[in-house]
Write a protein that holds these residues in place. Structure first.
Motif, short mmCIF file in Angstrom:
data_model
loop_
_atom_site.label_atom_id
_atom_site.label_comp_id
_atom_site.label_asym_id
_atom_site.label_seq_id
_atom_site.Cartn_x
_atom_site.Cartn_y
_atom_site.Cartn_z
N UNK A 127 14.17 31.28 -31.87
CA UNK A 127 15.60 31.11 -31.61
C UNK A 127 16.25 29.94 -32.35
N UNK A 128 15.46 29.01 -32.88
CA UNK A 128 16.05 27.79 -33.46
C UNK A 128 15.71 27.61 -34.93
N UNK A 129 14.46 27.85 -35.32
CA UNK A 129 14.01 27.53 -36.68
C UNK A 129 14.52 28.57 -37.67
N UNK A 130 15.22 28.17 -38.74
CA UNK A 130 15.70 29.14 -39.74
C UNK A 130 14.60 29.54 -40.72
N UNK A 131 14.78 30.65 -41.37
CA UNK A 131 13.83 31.10 -42.39
C UNK A 131 14.21 30.47 -43.73
N UNK A 132 13.23 29.87 -44.40
CA UNK A 132 13.49 29.18 -45.68
C UNK A 132 12.82 29.87 -46.86
N UNK A 133 12.19 30.99 -46.65
CA UNK A 133 11.46 31.68 -47.72
C UNK A 133 12.37 32.00 -48.89
N UNK A 134 11.98 31.53 -50.09
CA UNK A 134 12.70 31.86 -51.31
C UNK A 134 14.05 31.22 -51.48
N UNK A 135 14.46 30.33 -50.58
CA UNK A 135 15.78 29.71 -50.66
C UNK A 135 15.71 28.37 -51.39
N UNK A 136 16.73 28.06 -52.17
CA UNK A 136 16.80 26.78 -52.86
C UNK A 136 17.19 25.71 -51.83
N UNK A 137 17.03 24.44 -52.21
CA UNK A 137 17.41 23.36 -51.31
C UNK A 137 18.90 23.37 -51.05
N UNK A 138 19.69 23.80 -52.03
CA UNK A 138 21.14 23.88 -51.83
C UNK A 138 21.48 24.94 -50.79
N UNK A 139 20.81 26.07 -50.86
CA UNK A 139 21.06 27.14 -49.89
C UNK A 139 20.61 26.73 -48.49
N UNK A 140 19.50 26.02 -48.41
CA UNK A 140 19.01 25.55 -47.11
C UNK A 140 19.98 24.54 -46.51
N UNK A 141 20.53 23.65 -47.36
CA UNK A 141 21.48 22.64 -46.87
C UNK A 141 22.73 23.33 -46.30
N UNK A 142 23.22 24.36 -46.96
CA UNK A 142 24.38 25.09 -46.46
C UNK A 142 24.07 25.78 -45.14
N UNK A 143 22.87 26.33 -45.04
CA UNK A 143 22.46 27.03 -43.83
C UNK A 143 22.31 26.07 -42.64
N UNK A 144 21.88 24.84 -42.93
CA UNK A 144 21.66 23.86 -41.87
C UNK A 144 22.91 23.07 -41.53
N UNK A 145 23.92 23.10 -42.39
CA UNK A 145 25.10 22.26 -42.22
C UNK A 145 26.05 22.73 -41.17
#
Length: 352
Positions: A334-352
């Motif tokens: 329920x909390x942890x996002x999937x980071x497979x294949x994502x760039x650090x920029x995409x992860x930052x947007x997802x976590x922001x």
């Protein structure tokens, strides 16, 4: 000796995931990042075999070859492109990226993907003035939604990693086997569990970039909860005086299964996921803090395992670990996002 080995191990577990995350391509970042625990498990298995086959005073002479080879080889390896870009060393950052992408240092012909990756690096850190400003960590950097969420996930994953019971169980392998009625010797018990760890962590390196971090963590935690619950049921039946001789193989199977399934996800992946989720600017601070908390959790788990065992018995202790594993699975789901294949920029947007 214990201080120096602990210092070396702590540095490896803190630096390696960050280093690998910064040099790896997005498509294979998970596979490379999960090799940390696989290498650790391979080293443990070698230690178990050496301990069972050669005199104790010979072991250091055999193992000293490994760090010497590492030191000789790693002196030729450049630092990460992120490191050089943070220091406003554009040329060295480009040379480092060429090295890790397999290009000769003097080549002028690079792929479009390489050019885009280098451009993203430059855009992330900007000009020299911006770099000087960005190098100073402020409270605002630590209080952003991205930073807070990454820190919460990091601490929770470290708790999942330690309180699922695997680390404590590995330190009491011989005692657990003896209490459950296994006739295996201490050395053979260690070799069996070490083999299960190595095979499981190798499977993790194969699967992490195919099925994703989140699914592997859920699968691993669920398998652990099932294995620990069965182990608890066997021990409880034995405590009640039931005849369980025909199931004397069950403790070894359950224990081996739990170690194997944990090595696929719960043991290796928290470090990888944390290295991917934390913002670049505060990565060193947050990652080192989470690792310190992880070792504190490990101390608590190992220190009080015997106390928990005395209070609740084998069946109660295994049931507690099963509940912790189930709680970890729910948190990941329920909390942890999937980071497979994502760039650090995409992860930052997802976590922001």
């Amino acid at each position: 000796m214990r201080f120096l080995s602990g210092f070396g191990g702590g540095v490896c577990y803190m630096i390696n995931p960050m280093f690998i995350a910064e040099i790896a391509e997005d498509r294979i970042r998970g596979q490379l990042g999960s090799t940390l625990v696989f290498s650790s498990n391979l080293g443990l298995l070698i230690m178990y075999i050496l301990g069972a086959s050669v005199p104790y005073n010979i072991v250091p002479y055999v193992l000293i070859v490994l760090p010497v080879v590492f030191l000789l080889g790693f002196t030729t390896i450049p630092d990460t492109p992120f490191h050089f870009m943070r220091q406003n060393k554009y040329q060295r950052s480009e040379s480092s990226l060429k090295f890790y992408r397999g290009y000769p240092s003097d080549t002028k012909h690079v792929s479009v993907e390489f050019q885009q990756e280098l451009l993203r690096l430059k855009d992330s850190y900007g000009n020299e003035k911006q770099i000087a400003q960005k190098s100073q960590i402020t409270w605002n950097d630590l209080s952003t939604p991205h930073a807070r969420k990454a820190f919460l996930i990091g601490i929770s994953l470290m708790a999942f990693n330690q309180f699922c019971g695997c680390f404590a169980m590995l330190n009491y392998t011989a005692s657990i086997f003896a209490e459950s009625g296994s006739t295996l010797s201490a050395n053979m018990s260690a070799i069996v569990t070490g083999s299960m760890q190595m095979v499981g962590s190798y499977c993790s390196t194969l699967l992490v970039d195919r099925v994703g971090r989140k699914l592997l963590l859920i699968f691993s935690g669920t398998g652990m909860a099932i294995g620990l619950s069965i182990f608890s049921g066997y021990s409880y039946a034995k405590t009640l005086g039931h005849d369980v001789d025909s199931f004397s193989w069950l403790p070894l199977v359950c224990f081996s299964f739990v170690i194997f399934i944990a090595s696929i996800g719960v043991l290796p992946l928290p470090f990888l996921v944390l290295a991917e989720l934390v913002p670049q600017k505060i990565k060193e601070l947050i990652f080192s803090s989470c690792m310190s908390i992880s070792w504190l959790f490990a101390f608590i788990a190992v220190k009080y395992f015997s106390t928990l065992f005395d209070l609740l018995g084998m069946h109660g202790t295994m049931l507690v670990f099963a509940v912790c594993s189930t709680s970890g699975v729910l948190f990941v789901a329920f909390v942890v996002p999937e980071t497979k294949g994502k760039s650090f920029e995409a992860i930052a947007k997802m976590m922001g």
